[in-house]
Design a protein around this motif. Structure first.
Motif, PDB file in Angstrom:
ATOM      1  N   LEU A 127      35.396  52.365  37.628  1.00  0.00           N
ATOM      2  CA  LEU A 127      35.149  52.470  39.061  1.00  0.00           C
ATOM      3  C   LEU A 127      33.659  52.235  39.291  1.00  0.00           C
ATOM      4  N   PHE A 128      33.352  51.193  40.051  1.00  0.00           N
ATOM      5  CA  PHE A 128      31.969  50.736  40.230  1.00  0.00           C
ATOM      6  C   PHE A 128      31.613  50.867  41.696  1.00  0.00           C
ATOM      7  N   VAL A 129      30.442  51.372  41.988  1.00  0.00           N
ATOM      8  CA  VAL A 129      30.021  51.531  43.375  1.00  0.00           C
ATOM      9  C   VAL A 129      28.818  50.649  43.640  1.00  0.00           C
ATOM     10  N   THR A 130      28.841  49.882  44.733  1.00  0.00           N
ATOM     11  CA  THR A 130      27.697  49.052  45.080  1.00  0.00           C
ATOM     12  C   THR A 130      27.727  48.695  46.553  1.00  0.00           C
ATOM     13  N   HIS A 131      26.563  48.276  47.076  1.00  0.00           N
ATOM     14  CA  HIS A 131      26.529  47.769  48.447  1.00  0.00           C
ATOM     15  C   HIS A 131      26.342  46.248  48.417  1.00  0.00           C
ATOM     16  N   ASP A 132      26.196  45.721  47.199  1.00  0.00           N
ATOM     17  CA  ASP A 132      25.939  44.291  47.023  1.00  0.00           C
ATOM     18  C   ASP A 132      27.262  43.542  46.895  1.00  0.00           C
ATOM     19  N   GLN A 133      27.639  42.782  47.914  1.00  0.00           N
ATOM     20  CA  GLN A 133      28.953  42.157  47.879  1.00  0.00           C
ATOM     21  C   GLN A 133      29.039  41.066  46.820  1.00  0.00           C
ATOM     22  N   GLY A 134      27.928  40.406  46.530  1.00  0.00           N
ATOM     23  CA  GLY A 134      27.943  39.392  45.484  1.00  0.00           C
ATOM     24  C   GLY A 134      28.311  40.010  44.149  1.00  0.00           C
ATOM     25  N   GLU A 135      27.695  41.160  43.865  1.00  0.00           N
ATOM     26  CA  GLU A 135      27.977  41.892  42.632  1.00  0.00           C
ATOM     27  C   GLU A 135      29.438  42.291  42.566  1.00  0.00           C
ATOM     28  N   ALA A 136      29.932  42.822  43.703  1.00  0.00           N
ATOM     29  CA  ALA A 136      31.319  43.274  43.757  1.00  0.00           C
ATOM     30  C   ALA A 136      32.273  42.121  43.487  1.00  0.00           C
ATOM     31  N   LEU A 137      32.036  41.011  44.120  1.00  0.00           N
ATOM     32  CA  LEU A 137      32.953  39.883  43.967  1.00  0.00           C
ATOM     33  C   LEU A 137      32.933  39.319  42.557  1.00  0.00           C
ATOM     34  N   SER A 138      31.781  39.299  41.922  1.00  0.00           N
ATOM     35  CA  SER A 138      31.721  38.650  40.611  1.00  0.00           C
ATOM     36  C   SER A 138      32.224  39.536  39.480  1.00  0.00           C
ATOM     37  N   LEU A 139      32.152  40.862  39.631  1.00  0.00           N
ATOM     38  CA  LEU A 139      32.503  41.753  38.534  1.00  0.00           C
ATOM     39  C   LEU A 139      33.941  42.262  38.560  1.00  0.00           C
ATOM     40  N   SER A 140      34.515  42.355  39.744  1.00  0.00           N
ATOM     41  CA  SER A 140      35.710  43.193  39.879  1.00  0.00           C
ATOM     42  C   SER A 140      37.024  42.467  39.738  1.00  0.00           C
ATOM     43  N   ASP A 141      38.019  43.255  39.308  1.00  0.00           N
ATOM     44  CA  ASP A 141      39.398  42.779  39.383  1.00  0.00           C
ATOM     45  C   ASP A 141      39.890  42.960  40.812  1.00  0.00           C
ATOM     46  N   ARG A 142      39.480  44.086  41.392  1.00  0.00           N
ATOM     47  CA  ARG A 142      39.790  44.320  42.804  1.00  0.00           C
ATOM     48  C   ARG A 142      38.607  45.001  43.465  1.00  0.00           C
ATOM     49  N   VAL A 143      38.465  44.755  44.761  1.00  0.00           N
ATOM     50  CA  VAL A 143      37.375  45.373  45.506  1.00  0.00           C
ATOM     51  C   VAL A 143      37.950  46.180  46.650  1.00  0.00           C
ATOM     52  N   ALA A 144      37.475  47.414  46.829  1.00  0.00           N
ATOM     53  CA  ALA A 144      37.878  48.215  47.982  1.00  0.00           C
ATOM     54  C   ALA A 144      36.685  48.281  48.926  1.00  0.00           C
ATOM     55  N   VAL A 145      36.830  47.622  50.091  1.00  0.00           N
ATOM     56  CA  VAL A 145      35.739  47.648  51.063  1.00  0.00           C
ATOM     57  C   VAL A 145      35.843  48.949  51.836  1.00  0.00           C
ATOM     58  N   MET A 146      34.769  49.738  51.824  1.00  0.00           N
ATOM     59  CA  MET A 146      34.810  51.046  52.469  1.00  0.00           C
ATOM     60  C   MET A 146      34.078  51.026  53.792  1.00  0.00           C
ATOM     61  N   ARG A 147      34.654  51.708  54.748  1.00  0.00           N
ATOM     62  CA  ARG A 147      34.035  51.795  56.061  1.00  0.00           C
ATOM     63  C   ARG A 147      34.235  53.188  56.582  1.00  0.00           C
ATOM     64  N   ARG A 181      44.593  50.719  38.109  1.00  0.00           N
ATOM     65  CA  ARG A 181      45.502  50.498  36.989  1.00  0.00           C
ATOM     66  C   ARG A 181      44.722  50.603  35.682  1.00  0.00           C
ATOM     67  N   PRO A 182      45.430  50.923  34.596  1.00  0.00           N
ATOM     68  CA  PRO A 182      44.734  51.081  33.310  1.00  0.00           C
ATOM     69  C   PRO A 182      43.929  49.845  32.954  1.00  0.00           C
ATOM     70  N   GLY A 183      42.677  50.011  32.612  1.00  0.00           N
ATOM     71  CA  GLY A 183      41.843  48.891  32.201  1.00  0.00           C
ATOM     72  C   GLY A 183      41.295  48.067  33.355  1.00  0.00           C
ATOM     73  N   GLU A 184      41.600  48.450  34.583  1.00  0.00           N
ATOM     74  CA  GLU A 184      41.169  47.648  35.720  1.00  0.00           C
ATOM     75  C   GLU A 184      39.734  47.964  36.118  1.00  0.00           C
ATOM     76  N   PHE A 185      39.033  46.949  36.646  1.00  0.00           N
ATOM     77  CA  PHE A 185      37.666  47.106  37.124  1.00  0.00           C
ATOM     78  C   PHE A 185      37.732  47.067  38.640  1.00  0.00           C
ATOM     79  N   VAL A 186      37.559  48.225  39.264  1.00  0.00           N
ATOM     80  CA  VAL A 186      37.638  48.299  40.722  1.00  0.00           C
ATOM     81  C   VAL A 186      36.278  48.676  41.279  1.00  0.00           C
ATOM     82  N   THR A 187      35.850  47.994  42.330  1.00  0.00           N
ATOM     83  CA  THR A 187      34.565  48.294  42.948  1.00  0.00           C
ATOM     84  C   THR A 187      34.762  48.890  44.329  1.00  0.00           C
TER      85      THR A 187
END
Lengths: 363, 267
Positions: free
Chosen positions: A188-208, A27-33
């Motif tokens: 759109l932020f990419v990381t393997h660090d779940q702590g980082e993902a949880l603290s920064l994002s509006d939503r997180v997409a876990v990829m597998r 969504r506009p302005g959203e921080f997704v990891t």
């Protein structure tokens, strides 16, 4: 402020499927990891949005415009690379101004916006330095300024903090979040660090393995993971093999442990999937929801295992009858029984959930 | 005490060994007596006034050939190196090897081969290559192009591909990226390759020996043949001038641009 849609995105390299049937809307302005292990396809996905990798299937829509066939230099995205990718032959100011200069803006405006961007990342005094004279954290801030000064429709960050030490990483996480919120750029932020993902994002997409296992807010992802994989990837989860004995609607389940003890537990609340009576599945509970003692309705008998001191808390491992190892968090200083002692652990029915039994290996 | 003097002592001896021939020639150019008589008899500068004009003609030829060969080598070699580094086209390995081989074949062999080629070429087309500036340039291209290609390849090996992605991400077309990012960063490699090519071209004897002649005689060849047939004090003076000019050029270059800066060791 633009909406980004990834529709049925796919990418295959020869025999290897890096990304498959990926659907995601920012969504506009959203921080997704995009959170995932190496090889999960998260970087490939990001690079497809940037335009460096042509998709094998699907399309990418930025701000209502289908950009799938557009080359990278026509997409108006701003990217921050893990290796910073600062131009070594130009000063900090010239680096930041590069995107503006390419667009042929008048000199005065370039100067104004460059200074604005440098002020935003607190690097104004270093404007005339060269990248080789900067520290890692400073370089990353220059990279950030360079990416946002062009006012891109979407900001892309490829594991930008992976090369930095912990303290610096935390500092820059706050910086990035602040800048993103101030400018309200879809990110759109990419990381393997779940702590980082949880603290920064509006939503997180876990990829597998190339697709999205679950996309949700950090809280929902943590409290209500939809699968064993996500439950284990995001934080630590205790798993007990159980079979469903009774059901009242979708939010009240009674399950029985499979270890032969015939111990029954009550599970309250919405579940990620439907479970039928007689179905084998897993009871999941986060370590912080387990306590030693029988204060809560769901109880299990176990032996005390390893105890790990962690500063303000202590991680206590216990071994259940079925051989499963459960972890619970105790406050440091709490009196604990000796190793091997028989103990009882308990938790509340609304602080656990059920997960489908999966054949694949866990995260 | 003696131990500490060993390293500087050996270094001094090495330098002496390297520069002794040059020193002797320069000394001899001021020698009033017969050339090559050592120690010198009396000091004179008359040899410098007796340098035949044909030497200056030869110098001009050398400079022209070196300049053209270097420019062509740079224009061809730089994109060529990039194509070799990044391209995937049939025959790439062959081209790569071709770029290395002239540096491994003795120049004399190359010179003879070129001569034969020029004869065959004349047979086929009626155009003369031998004894022309064009022929000399062609001959020199066989090593100037590889020098530039190898130098650019070396610089490119250290080049971070992400830089071009970053430039494109910021809106630069591939051409703009090449002009504003790739080329400036590869510049030290291109320049050092070009300078090397220029110097090697000025220096060359074997190829110029076979491909030159008559009015297309380069300075080294002229000196070489004169030493063989017409040895005199004026040759020493020519050599002295060459040494002097080299030193002056190096100093000027360093003062104007800074040799280290130019070859890419920024700050």
């Amino acid at each position: 402020m633009a909406e980004v849609r990834l529709e049925n995105l796919g990418k295959t390299f020869g025999d290897f499927v890096a990304v498959r049937n990926l659907d995601l809307v920012l969504r506009p302005g959203e921080f997704v990891t995009l959170l995932g292990a190496s090889g999960s396809g998260k970087t490939t996905c990001l690079r497809m949005v940037a335009g460096f990798v042509p998709p094998s299937a699907g399309r990418i829509v930025i701000d209502g415009r289908d950009v799938t066939a557009l080359p990278a230099y026509r997409r108006n995205t701003g990217m921050v690379f893990q290796s910073y990718a600062l131009f070594p032959h130009q000063t900090v100011a010239a680096n930041v101004a590069f995107g503006l200069a390419v667009r042929g803006l008048p000199r005065a405006e370039i100067e104004r916006r460059t200074n604005e961007a440098l002020r935003l990342v607190h690097l104004e005094p270093l404007a005339e330095r060269y990248p080789s004279q900067l520290s890692g954290g400073q370089k990353q801030r220059v990279a950030l300024a360079r990416a946002v000064v062009i006012r891109p429709a979407v900001l892309l960050l490829d594991e930008p903090l992976a090369a930095l030490d912990l303290k610096l990483r935390e500092e820059l996480q706050i910086e990035i979040k602040r800048i993103q919120a101030t400018l309200a750029i879809t990110t759109l932020f990419v990381t393997h660090d779940q702590g980082e993902a949880l603290s920064l994002s509006d939503r997180v997409a876990v990829m597998r393995e190339g697709s999205v296992a679950q996309v949700d807010t950090p809280a929902n992802l943590y409290e209500r993971p939809n699968s064993r994989y996500v439950a284990n990837f995001v934080g630590r989860t205790n798993l007990i093999a159980v079979v469903v004995r009774a059901r009242e609607g979708d939010e009240h389940h009674v399950v029985e442990a499979c270890d032969g003890s015939q111990r029954r537990f009550v599970v309250l609340g919405p579940q990620p999937s439907r479970f039928a009576v007689g179905e084998r599945c897993l009871l999941a509970a986060r370590p912080e929801h387990l306590v030693l003692g029988d204060d809560h309705p769901n109880r299990i008998a176990a032996r005390l295992g390893a105890v790990t001191y962690r500063g303000s808390t202590t991680l206590v491992e216990i071994e259940g009858r079925g051989g499963e190892v459960l972890a619970l968090i105790a406050r440091s200083g709490e009196l604990l029984p000796a190793r091997g002692a028989e103990v009882t652990a308990s938790w509340r029915p609304d602080q656990c959930f059920l997960l489908k039994l999966e054949d694949d290996a866990v995260a | 005490m003696i131990r500490r003097a060993i390293l500087p002592g050996v270094t001094a001896l090495a330098f002496l060994f390297l520069f002794a021939p040059v020193l002797i020639v320069v000394l001899a150019s001021f020698n009033a007596g017969a050339a090559l008589s050592f120690p010198p008899h009396a000091f004179t500068t008359r040899w410098y006034t007796m340098i035949k004009p044909s030497f200056f003609d030869a110098l001009t030829v050398s400079l022209i050939v070196a300049s053209i060969a270097t420019v062509v080598a740079t224009l061809v070699g730089t994109p060529g190196a990039l194509a070799l580094a990044r391209g995937r086209f049939p025959g790439r390995e062959a081209v790569n090897a071709a770029c290395l081989s002239p540096l491994m074949v003795p120049a004399l062999v190359t010179g003879i081969a070129l001569f034969q080629f020029s004869v065959i070429f004349w047979d086929i087309s009626g155009l003369t290559l031998g004894g022309t500036i064009a022929g000399l340039v062609l001959g020199h291209l066989t090593f100037t192009i590889p020098f530039v290609v190898r130098a650019v390849l070396a610089a490119h090996a250290r080049f971070d591909a992400a830089l071009e992605e970053a430039a494109q991400n910021l809106g630069a077309t591939p051409l703009q990226t090449f002009r504003w990012v790739t080329l400036p960063i590869l510049q030290p490699g291109v320049v050092s390759g070009a300078i090397f090519a220029f110097v090697m071209s000025l220096d060359d004897v074997p190829i110029a020996l076979f491909m030159g002649g008559g009015s297309a005689t380069t300075l080294p060849v002229k000196i070489f043949t004169t030493v063989e047939f017409d040895f005199g004090g004026d040759i020493m003076a020519v050599a002295g001038l060459v040494v002097g000019a080299s030193i002056v050029l190096m100093l000027v270059f360093d003062r104007l641009i800074g040799l280290e800066q130019f070859f890419g060791a920024r700050q």
